[in-house]
Design an enzyme around this catalytic site. Structure first.
Site, PDB file in Angstrom:
ATOM      1  NE  ARG A  15      34.182  39.532  36.180  1.00  0.00           N
ATOM      2  CZ  ARG A  15      32.816  39.606  36.229  1.00  0.00           C
ATOM      3  NH1 ARG A  15      32.216  39.633  35.494  1.00  0.00           N
ATOM      4  NH2 ARG A  15      32.104  40.380  38.311  1.00  0.00           N
TER       5      ARG A  15
ATOM      6  CB  SER B 221      44.455  46.383  49.213  1.00  0.00           C
ATOM      7  OG  SER B 221      44.075  45.716  48.846  1.00  0.00           O
TER       8      SER B 221
END
Length: 165
Positions: free
Chosen positions: A94, A119
């Site tokens: 994940r 970001s």
């Protein structure tokens, strides 16, 4: 073009209105990610912005940031969007999947909408919930918040100076 114009003077448009910025934060690991938000808010003021120029948004996790950023960019209200989150390696796939999806999503948002997206979504490997790791990443997010503020203010000013098509 005169490149000596200060960044602070470029933050105010010809109408006398400063551009608005959206700051989108994931709530997972809030105690760590909050350091980025605090640092960003403090640092952006050094570039001529006021705290009232920044709208703060929270989403559940980093995976939710790109869609939120896209909706904010599509609103036409913001000159830039800053995203902050922490995607940790829990020992399963994940981590890489989420990290790649978030970063690709943020890039897609800015390319599709023309609104710059920054970001401060960090993706450390082998994160541990011990005091040493938490302390390290809290300090690192302070640095990332200041870097995001500089990049955001600089980019907004430079984009505003480009010829309009």
């Amino acid at each position: 073009m005169n490149m000596s114009t200060s960044l602070e003077s470029q933050t105010v448009s010809s109408s006398g209105i400063r551009p608005r910025i959206a700051f989108v934060q994931a709530c997972w690991h809030r105690d760590i990610v909050d350091q980025c938000k605090s640092s960003f808010l403090q640092s952006i003021q050094k570039h001529g912005y006021a705290s009232e120029d920044i709208d703060l948004y929270e989403v559940a996790g980093a995976f939710e940031i790109p869609l939120h950023a896209k909706r904010l960019a599509q609103s036409g209200r913001y000159a830039a969007i800053v995203a902050a989150g922490l995607v940790v390696d829990g020992g399963i796939y994940r981590h890489e999947f989420v990290a790649q999806a978030v970063i690709n999503g943020l890039m897609q948002v800015q390319l599709e909408t023309g609104t710059p997206v920054f970001s401060a979504v960090l993706t450390p490997h082998h994160f541990h919930h011990g005091d040493e790791h938490i302390g390290f990443f809290k300090e690192h997010f302070v640095v990332k918040g200041a870097e995001a503020a500089h990049a955001c203010a600089d980019t907004v000013a430079k984009l505003a100076a480009l010829p309009v098509r």
